[in-house]
Scaffold this active site. Structure first.
Site, PDB file in Angstrom:
ATOM      1  N   ASP A 554      21.604  62.389 -51.167  1.00  0.00           N
ATOM      2  CA  ASP A 554      22.143  62.803 -49.868  1.00  0.00           C
ATOM      3  C   ASP A 554      22.231  61.612 -48.920  1.00  0.00           C
ATOM      4  O   ASP A 554      21.518  60.609 -49.067  1.00  0.00           O
ATOM      5  CB  ASP A 554      21.233  63.881 -49.273  1.00  0.00           C
ATOM      6  CG  ASP A 554      21.991  64.879 -48.421  1.00  0.00           C
ATOM      7  OD1 ASP A 554      23.088  64.538 -47.935  1.00  0.00           O
ATOM      8  OD2 ASP A 554      21.501  66.008 -48.250  1.00  0.00           O
ATOM      9  N   GLU A 557      26.022  57.441 -47.019  1.00  0.00           N
ATOM     10  CA  GLU A 557      27.114  56.698 -46.367  1.00  0.00           C
ATOM     11  C   GLU A 557      26.760  55.234 -46.041  1.00  0.00           C
ATOM     12  O   GLU A 557      27.694  54.419 -46.125  1.00  0.00           O
ATOM     13  CB  GLU A 557      27.544  57.428 -45.088  1.00  0.00           C
ATOM     14  CG  GLU A 557      28.201  58.764 -45.313  1.00  0.00           C
ATOM     15  CD  GLU A 557      27.223  59.862 -45.700  1.00  0.00           C
ATOM     16  OE1 GLU A 557      27.632  60.807 -46.387  1.00  0.00           O
ATOM     17  OE2 GLU A 557      26.045  59.756 -45.321  1.00  0.00           O
ATOM     18  N   ASP A 631      28.771  68.144 -45.387  1.00  0.00           N
ATOM     19  CA  ASP A 631      28.301  69.267 -44.573  1.00  0.00           C
ATOM     20  C   ASP A 631      29.475  69.870 -43.804  1.00  0.00           C
ATOM     21  O   ASP A 631      29.774  69.481 -42.674  1.00  0.00           O
ATOM     22  CB  ASP A 631      27.210  68.797 -43.621  1.00  0.00           C
ATOM     23  CG  ASP A 631      25.977  68.330 -44.364  1.00  0.00           C
ATOM     24  OD1 ASP A 631      25.781  68.766 -45.508  1.00  0.00           O
ATOM     25  OD2 ASP A 631      25.225  67.506 -43.821  1.00  0.00           O
TER      26      ASP A 631
END
Length: 946
Positions: A554, A557, A631
C-alpha cells in the site's frame, strides 16, 4: 587465395571508416551521430540502438557525451546479433533492420521511422522536436527534456498507466504523469497506428500540452453583478444556505493542498459548509478552453447552464477531473461552482488553460521535469499485441500469477481479529460461495508499532495457526498488507536509521499520522538495493515464515504524508540512493516490488511471488506485481471511470489489474449507521453492478470501508442482488480453463487479458473512443452497467464479425449500436462468432478439482481457435518449459472442430481427460449441459464434426 580475399576486405573497411569519419560512429548495436552545428538548447548527439528487428532505442544529449546511467526499467541492452545495415546519403543516415528503417537528419537530429515499404510510421517534429532546458537540481546539472512527434489526424493514443478522468483516447488530451493515490504512472504510449513509445524517464512527466494549468484569474472574471472584480464567493452553512458566513469576490479557486487551506475564511466551519462561486468568465482567445479539477467532497460545475461535473470523493483523497468547453472572447460565459466540503480536510482546485497552441495540433509531446538525456524506445508491431509484446521484451515478461490469484478474493477495511478472518472464510464455505483468497488490511500490528511487521498478539494470538488453518482446512490463501512505513524509534526503524536508509524529512518535521493521537513516521528508501534486502528480511522473518502467500503493498507512490504539495512530496523522499527525488519521483513502487520479488524468489524458488500494489511503473509486471485502482469512491460515476482506467492500464503493457468492487470509501448515507430504504437499495445495486464488472477484470476482488463487503452482508441470500453475485462468482470459476490460458499466453506470447476494443477491431474506427466496453480474452465482449436503475444499455457490436448473446444464444451481426437488455441480475455479455470457450467444473476454490471434464462451447459463423494452456499453477517450472498446450480449431467451411495434439508436459498433468463439444448457437450458456459430443482425449489429434 587468401591474398585475393584480403584486398576487397581492406577496401571495404577503409570505405566504412571513410563514410563514417567525423560525425557518425558505427557501434556493435547501432549508430552514434554527432551533429556538426547543434542549436542552442538543442541536441548534440543522437544514438540509435537496435534492440530487435522492430524495436529501436533513441537517446539524445545536449552534451558532448550521452549519459550511461543504467535504466531502471529496461532488462535488455542492444542486440548485436540482429542484422542491420546503414547508409549515409543526402545529409541523412539510415539504419535498416529486416522490419523497419530509422533515418536521422544530420543537420537537426530529427528521427523518422518507416516500415519495409517505406511508409511513415512515426516521425519526430520537423527540426527534431528535442528540447533541453538546463536545470540545477540539488546541485546537479540536469535538463528539463521534451520530445515532440508528428501525429496525423485520426490517430488514437492509449496507455500511460491508470488515470481516472474517464478518458479513453488521449489524442489531443493532456495527461499528467504524477504518481498519486488512484493515479498509476506507466510512461508507455500505444498508437492505433501499431507502434508504441516507451519513455525512459522517472521524473514527473506531461503528455500533451506542457504549459502549467493557470488560475481562473488568468481569464476575465465577472461577479454576479457583472463587475470585473472576480467571481462572487459565498461561504454559507449547508443546512441553512441563506445564512451566509462571508461573501467576497475571488479570482481563483485553489484549495489544492494542506497549506492552501489557510486561505479559507478564518473560523469558517468547512464540515458544515456549502460554498458557491458565481459569475461569468471570458477568455482571451476563442476555442476549446481546458479545465482541470482536483476535488473532494461534493462538487458541481456549470458553464453556460450546462452541468460539466457532478462528483463526490472522500475528503482526504481529492481526485482529478478534466473537461473542455468552447468559449468565445467576446462573450461572458456564466459559471457556477458549488462545493460541499463535508470535512475540515477537504480540497478543491479549478484551474484552466487556453486552447492548445497551434504548434501542438496533431502532435505528440512528452515533457519531463528532470533527466540526463532524452531516452525512448520505438516499438513497432503488426498489431497492438505485438507492440505490447515489444514493451515486455524491453521491460520483462509478465510473470504468471499463481492460479489461485485468478479466483475470487474477499477483503474489507478491515478484519480486526483472528476470529473475524476465520469466521468470514467459514461463512463462504458454509454458503458455497467460491473463494480463493482472504486479505488482511492494515493495523494488524499494535497501534504504536506500524512497521513492526508483527501481529498484535491480543487480537491475533496465533497468527501462524490461523494461516495454517486457512490453508489446510478451508483451502484459502492469505494476503497481507505491508507498508514501507515505520514509526519513529520502533526497532525496525532503528535498523534502517542506523544504515541511513530512511527518508528523514518527515521525522524532522515531526508530522504525525492519523492513528490515535498520531505518530511520527517515514518510509524506507526503496532505491537502495541493500535497504530493499533489509525490508524483505523483515517481511520474511515476521510474516512469510508464518505462511503468508502474497503481499499487498500500500501507499507505494510513495504517500509519506497525504495531500502535501508536490514540492513537499519531493522533500519528503529526498534524496534517494540514486539521486534527487525530482529526477526519481515516479518509480518507487517498481523498486519496492522488485525487492520483495527478488527476496522471496531467492528464499523459496518454488513458490510464485504475488504482489498487489497501489502504484505502478513500467516494468513492474516482471516482478510478480499487479495493481489496483486505489482508494476510490462508492459511486456509480466512479464505477464508470474504472472501465477506461483499467483498459488504458492494460494497454500500458501491464496485464494484471483490479479495482475495489463496490468502491473503497462511502458517502454518509451508506455509513451512518447503516443504509436504509432507497439508500440501501442503491447500495445493493451499486455492489451488484460492480461485482458483475469485477468478474471480468483480470483479478476479481472486493474491498472497501464499512458496510461490510461480503456478498451475504450486502444482500439477503434470496435477493436478486445476492443471486447475481453468486452467479458471476460461479461463472468466473467455470471459466477458469479459459482465464488461466489467457494468463499463460500473457507470459509466453505477450498477450493481454483485459482488452480495449482497439486491440481486436482496429480496422473499425468506431471503437477508438469506446472506453466502457472491452474484450475479456479473444471471445467475450463485456458491457458493464454503471447507471443506477438502468435496465438496458446502449452498446456497440464491432464490425466484421457476428455476436451471440451469451444468455440466450441470439445472434446479431456486428458493425452497429444496439440497446441491450440489462436486468438487475445480468450484465450484457456477448460472444464473438468463431469463439471456442472451455468451461470447467463447478469449484469452490481453484485447486479443488482437476479440469476434467471440460466443455467446449463452439460458437460458429466464422473460423475460430483457442489454445488451452496448463501448468502446475503454483511454481516457476513453466519458465523451464514444463507446461502443456492443446489447440482447438474450428473450420466453418467443413463445420469441423479439430482438437490438436497435446504439446509439452508437466508434473501432475492429466494424460487422459474428456471434452464435451457443444455447438452453442441458438441456446444460452448452460454450465451443466449434457448436450454435445463427449470425447475421450489422450493427447492425440481428433476431428469432431458439428
Amino acid at each position: 587465395m587468401k591474398k585475393k580475399r584480403l584486398f576487397p576486405l581492406v577496401l571495404f573497411t577503409l570505405c566504412i571508416q571513410f563514410c563514417y569519419a567525423g560525425h557518425i560512429e558505427r557501434l556493435k548495436d547501432g549508430l552514434l551521430i554527432r551533429l556538426d552545428q547543434p542549436t542552442a538548447g538543442g541536441v548534440k548527439q543522437v544514438k540509435l540502438q537496435v534492440i530487435t528487428d522492430k524495436i529501436i532505442r533513441v537517446t539524445a544529449s545536449a552534451n558532448d557525451s550521452i549519459s550511461a546511467t543504467p535504466s531502471l526499467i529496461a532488462i535488455v541492452t542492444g542486440a548485436p546479433d540482429v542484422k542491420w545495415t546503414s547508409e549515409e546519403k543526402d545529409n541523412k543516415v539510415t539504419l535498416k533492420t529486416g522490419e523497419l528503417t530509422a533515418t536521422v537528419n544530420l543537420g537537426t537530429g530529427e528521427v523518422l521511422f518507416t516500415d519495409k515499404a517505406g511508409n511513415i510510421i512515426l516521425q519526430e517534429k520537423k527540426g527534431g522536436g528535442k528540447t533541453f532546458t538546463p536545470e540545477n537540481i540539488d546541485g546537479h546539472p540536469l535538463y528539463k527534456v521534451q520530445q515532440v512527434f508528428e501525429s496525423p489526424a485520426g490517430e488514437a493514443f492509449y496507455g500511460l498507466g491508470q488515470h481516472q478522468t474517464g478518458l479513453m483516447n488521449y489524442k489531443d488530451q493532456d495527461v499528467d504523469l504524477t504518481q498519486y493515490n488512484s493515479v498509476a504512472v506507466v510512461p508507455f504510449l500505444v498508437s492505433s497506428r501499431h507502434y508504441g513509445i516507451l519513455w525512459d524517464n522517472y521524473s514527473i512527466t506531461r503528455f500533451g500540452d506542457d504549459r502549467k494549468y493557470e488560475e481562473l484569474g488568468k481569464l476575465l472574471l465577472y461577479n454576479k453583478e457583472g463587475k470585473p472584480e472576480g467571481l462572487t464567493a459565498t461561504y454559507a452553512f449547508r443546512k441553512k444556505p441563506d445564512s451566509i458566513f462571508v461573501k467576497r469576490n475571488e479570482n481563483k479557486i485553489d484549495y489544492t493542498f494542506i497549506p492552501s487551506l489557510k486561505d479559507i475564511p478564518a473560523g469558517y466551519p468547512m464540515a458544515k459548509g456549502i460554498i458557491t462561486w458565481e459569475g461569468s468568465i471570458s477568455p482571451l482567445t476563442d476555442g476549446l478552453q481546458k479545465f482541470y479539477i482536483t476535488s473532494s467532497g461534493y462538487i458541481k460545475i456549470w458553464i453556460d447552464g450546462q452541468l460539466m461535473l457532478d462528483k463526490w470523493r472522500e475528503g482526504w483523497n481529492p481526485g482529478p477531473s478534466v473537461f473542455q468547453h468552447q468559449l468565445f472572447k467576446a462573450r461572458k460565459h456564466a459559471i457556477k461552482v458549488e462545493w460541499i466540503p463535508e470535512s475540515d480536510q477537504a480540497f478543491i482546485s479549478l484551474k484552466q488553460l487556453s486552447p492548445t497552441p497551434e504548434t501542438l495540433h496533431n502532435k505528440i509531446a512528452l515533457t519531463s521535469e528532470a533527466g540526463e538525456k532524452i531516452d525512448y524506445y520505438f516499438v513497432y508491431g503488426n498489431n497492438t499485441d505485438e507492440v505490447i509484446g515489444g514493451y515486455r521484451t524491453i521491460t520483462g515478461a509478465a510473470t504468471i500469477v499463481p492460479k489461485w490469484a485468478l479466483g475470487y478474493w474477499q477483503s474489507r477495511e478491515r478484519y480486526k481479529t483472528q476470529r473475524e478472518v476465520i469466521s468470514t472464510v467459514q461463512a463462504f464455505r458454509k454458503k458455497n460461495i467460491p473463494l480463493d483468497n482472504i486479505v488482511m488490511d492494515w493495523s494488524y500490528w499494535k497501534q504504536d508499532a506500524w512497521g513492526s511487521q508483527e501481529f498484535d498478539p491480543a487480537r491475533f494470538p496465533d497468527a501462524k495457526g490461523m494461516i495454517d488453518s486457512l490453508h489446510s482446512i478451508y483451502h484459502t490463501h492469505f494476503m497481507i498488507s505491508a507498508w514501507p512505513k515505520f514509526y519513529k524509534d520502533i526497532d525496525n526503524y532503528k535498523l534502517f536509521d542506523n544504515k541511513g536508509w530512511l527518508y528523514k524529512q518527515n521525522i524532522k518535521d515531526g508530522q504525525k499520522d492519523w492513528i490515535g493521537n498520531g505518530y511520527v513516521s517515514t518510509f524506507y528508501d526503496a532505491f537502495n538495493p541493500d535497504a530493499r534486502k533489509l525490508f524483505w528480511s523483515l517481511l520474511s522473518k515476521h510474516l512469510f515464515s508464518k505462511g503468508v502467500d502474497a503481499w499487498w503493498l500500500d501507499a507505494t507512490e510513495p504517500d509519506i504524508y497525504s495531500n502535501s504539495t508536490i514540492e513537499h512530496r519531493k522533500e519528503l523522499m529526498n534524496p534517494t540512493a540514486l539521486g534527487s527525488s525530482t529526477q526519481y519521483f515516479n518509480p518507487y513502487a517498481l523498486q519496492n516490488a522488485k525487492g520483495i520479488y527478488e527476496g522471496q524468489r531467492k528464499e523459496n524458488p518454488d513458490q510464485r511471488v504475488f504482489i498487489l500494489t497501489r502504484s505502478a511503473f513500467a516494468g513492474i509486471q516482471h516482478y510478480g506485481a499487479a495493481t489496483w485502482s486505489g482508494d476510490i469512491a462508492s459511486r456509480f460515476d466512479e464505477l464508470a471511470r474504472q472501465i477506461p482506467a483499467g483498459l488504458n492500464f492494460s494497454l500500458s503493457g501491464l496485464p494484471y489489474w483490479t479495482t475495489d468492487i463496490g468502491g473503497f470509501y462511502v458517502e454518509d448515507k451508506y455509513d451512518q449507521p447503516d443504509p436504509k430504504g432507497a439508500d440501501l437499495q442503491e447500495w445493493r445495486e451499486l455492489n451488484t453492478r460492480w461485482f458483475q464488472y469485477g468478474a471480468f477484470c483480470p483479478l476479481f476482488r472486493s474491498h472497501g470501508q464499512y458496510p461490510y463487503r461480503e456478498p451475504f452482508n450486502i444482500a439477503p441470500e434470496n435477493s436478486q442482488e445476492f443471486k447475481s453475485m453468486l452467479y458471476y462468482d460461479q461463472l468466473r470459476y467455470r471459466l477458469m480453463p479459459y482465464i488461466y490460458s489467457l494468463a499463460g499466453h500473457a507470459y509466453h506470447d505477450g498477450y493481454t487479458l483485459m482488452r480495449g476494443l482497439i486491440m481486436d477491431f482496429d480496422k473499425d474506427t468506431t471503437v477508438q473512443h469506446i472506453g466502457d466496453q472491452f474484450m475479456f480474452g479473444p471471445s467475450l465482449l463485456v458491457n458493464p452497467v454503471y447507471t443506477y436503475k438502468a435496465r438496458s444499455r446502449k452498446l456497440y457490436l464491432p464490425a466484421n464479425t457476428g455476436w451471440y448473446n451469451i444468455y440466450n444464444g441470439q445472434y446479431t451481426e456486428g458493425g452497429k449500436y444496439i440497446t441491450a437488455d440489462a436486468p438487475l441480475d445480468r450484465m450484457p455479455l456477448y460472444v464473438k462468432a468463431g469463439s471456442i470457450i472451455p468451461i470447467g467444473p463447478a469449484l469452490q476454490y481453484t485447486s479443488q478439482l482437476p479440469a476434467d471434464t471440460i466443455t467446449l462451447f463452439v460458437y460458429t459463423g466464422s473460423n475460430g481457435k483457442f489454445s488451452l494452456y496448463e501448468d502446475e499453477g503454483v511454481n516457476y517450472n513453466y519458465e523451464k518449459g514444463q507446461f502443456s498446450t492443446i489447440s482447438f480449431n474450428y473450420n466453418e467451411a467443413s463445420k469441423t472442430l479439430t482438437i490438436g495434439k497435446r504439446e509439452g508436459s508437466f508434473p501432475g498433468m492429466l494424460k487422459q481427460r474428456s471434452f464435451r463439444v457443444v455447438k452453442a448457437n441458438g441456446a444460452g450458456l448452460n454450465f451443466d449441459t449434457k448436450n454435445g459430443k463427449l470425447i475421450s482425449y489422450t493427447g492425440e489429434e481428433q476431428n469432431i464434426p458439428l
